[in-house]
Design a protein around this motif. Sequence first.
Motif, PDB file in Angstrom:
ATOM      1  N   CYS A  84       0.832  -1.205   0.000  1.00  0.00           N
ATOM      2  CA  CYS A  84       0.000   0.000   0.000  1.00  0.00           C
ATOM      3  C   CYS A  84       0.863   1.249   0.000  1.00  0.00           C
ATOM      4  N   SER A  85       1.844   1.301   0.911  1.00  0.00           N
ATOM      5  CA  SER A  85       2.693   2.483   1.007  1.00  0.00           C
ATOM      6  C   SER A  85       3.683   2.560  -0.135  1.00  0.00           C
ATOM      7  N   GLY A  86       4.143   1.390  -0.607  1.00  0.00           N
ATOM      8  CA  GLY A  86       5.167   1.384  -1.628  1.00  0.00           C
ATOM      9  C   GLY A  86       4.654   1.445  -3.049  1.00  0.00           C
ATOM     10  N   ILE A  87       3.385   1.095  -3.265  1.00  0.00           N
ATOM     11  CA  ILE A  87       2.859   1.062  -4.636  1.00  0.00           C
ATOM     12  C   ILE A  87       1.555   1.828  -4.763  1.00  0.00           C
ATOM     13  N   ILE A 174       9.979   7.040  -6.311  1.00  0.00           N
ATOM     14  CA  ILE A 174      10.671   5.751  -6.410  1.00  0.00           C
ATOM     15  C   ILE A 174      11.360   5.403  -5.097  1.00  0.00           C
ATOM     16  N   ASN A 175      12.079   6.383  -4.546  1.00  0.00           N
ATOM     17  CA  ASN A 175      12.815   6.137  -3.305  1.00  0.00           C
ATOM     18  C   ASN A 175      11.892   5.773  -2.157  1.00  0.00           C
ATOM     19  N   HIS A 176      10.791   6.500  -2.035  1.00  0.00           N
ATOM     20  CA  HIS A 176       9.872   6.223  -0.935  1.00  0.00           C
ATOM     21  C   HIS A 176       9.267   4.836  -1.064  1.00  0.00           C
ATOM     22  N   ALA A 177       8.953   4.415  -2.277  1.00  0.00           N
ATOM     23  CA  ALA A 177       8.398   3.077  -2.472  1.00  0.00           C
ATOM     24  C   ALA A 177       9.360   2.014  -1.952  1.00  0.00           C
ATOM     25  N   VAL A 178      10.645   2.183  -2.246  1.00  0.00           N
ATOM     26  CA  VAL A 178      11.637   1.188  -1.826  1.00  0.00           C
ATOM     27  C   VAL A 178      11.898   1.279  -0.319  1.00  0.00           C
ATOM     28  N   MET A 179      12.110   2.494   0.185  1.00  0.00           N
ATOM     29  CA  MET A 179      12.464   2.659   1.596  1.00  0.00           C
ATOM     30  C   MET A 179      11.332   2.252   2.522  1.00  0.00           C
ATOM     31  N   LYS A 180      10.122   2.668   2.213  1.00  0.00           N
ATOM     32  CA  LYS A 180       9.010   2.367   3.111  1.00  0.00           C
ATOM     33  C   LYS A 180       8.649   0.887   3.049  1.00  0.00           C
ATOM     34  N   LEU A 300      18.878  -2.085  -2.245  1.00  0.00           N
ATOM     35  CA  LEU A 300      18.425  -1.177  -3.299  1.00  0.00           C
ATOM     36  C   LEU A 300      18.399   0.272  -2.814  1.00  0.00           C
ATOM     37  N   VAL A 301      18.106   0.485  -1.524  1.00  0.00           N
ATOM     38  CA  VAL A 301      18.158   1.839  -0.958  1.00  0.00           C
ATOM     39  C   VAL A 301      19.562   2.417  -1.102  1.00  0.00           C
ATOM     40  N   ILE A 302      20.564   1.584  -0.875  1.00  0.00           N
ATOM     41  CA  ILE A 302      21.948   2.044  -1.004  1.00  0.00           C
ATOM     42  C   ILE A 302      22.303   2.290  -2.469  1.00  0.00           C
TER      43      ILE A 302
END
Length: 324
Positions: A84-87, A174-180, A300-302
């Motif tokens: 939900c948060s990432g997509i 994009i970053n928020h999808a991966v990090m969250k 992937l965040v890194i």
Amino acid sequence: ILSNQLLCFFFFSLMIRRPPRSTLFPYTTLFRSQQVAIPMYPRVLAAGLGFLFIGFSVKTALFPLHIWVPDAYTHAPAPVNALCSGITLEVGAYVLIRLFYTIFGISFVSSTALNEIIPLLAAIAIIFGSLFAIAQNDIYRMLAYSTVSQMGYIVLGATLFTRWGLVGGIYHLINHAVMKATMFLAVGAVVYKTGIRDIPDMGGLGKKMPFTMAAFSIAALGMVGLPPFAGFNSKFFLILGSLESKWAFVFVILASSLLNAIYFMRVINHIYFGVPPDVEIKRDEAPFIMLIPTLLLGLLVILLGIFPSVPLAIIRPAVGLLGL
């Protein structure tokens, strides 16, 4: 949410009337229809834009239509929260971007009152989402309010109507999808193994579940905006976009990053320093099938932070196609 969007589309379809054939050549492209419809029905289109913005603001959890997010995230399973948060929320933000840049166009949106209202709402979401996150003890609710704040970054970047602002907004999407997603999967693993949800009870998890907590910490530092993690690059471009348009938003981004550091460092402090160092804690890591996707997302965040040229190679041409 779906009913809200359908209602907005219903109102929009009622308001938009096809001009007489004698005054309008056939609609062959969206751009040509904009050229004709906007001068003929500016108020009707402005009302339609407002209705659509309200509907997709619910989808995007933009302040003040975010009230469903904390309760939904609190009671949903961690994988659902990650999706939900990432997509799901990112899809709403994507639709808003296409709404502003493709369907209505920058010049028309800039001529309406929404040009001032939307960035202001996004700035309020950025600050108040962070403030509410600081006040939470339940890790799920903290991440929910953090999501409200991060979606504010994305909407702000999209509505600055500058090249670097939109680059930063899409990059942060994009970053928020991966990090969250990384954080929700890590927290889900903690709840699965220990049943712990309250932040003050997370002392010693850095020793008990070192790999899971390492992934969470990497994503948290990225969310704060520290290099070399993903969030630093997108916030940098958002600041550049703010300097090109409304420089006051630079202080909003910097202040929110400080607030992000407060509530994420609080969690990290409990994880690694919540128990005396001489206390022996037995390692009990998450199952392999839960750990692998969490670690891959953390990696992937890194990578998104170290190699910004890879996402930028996709984002910059897209921004050019949108007219910036």
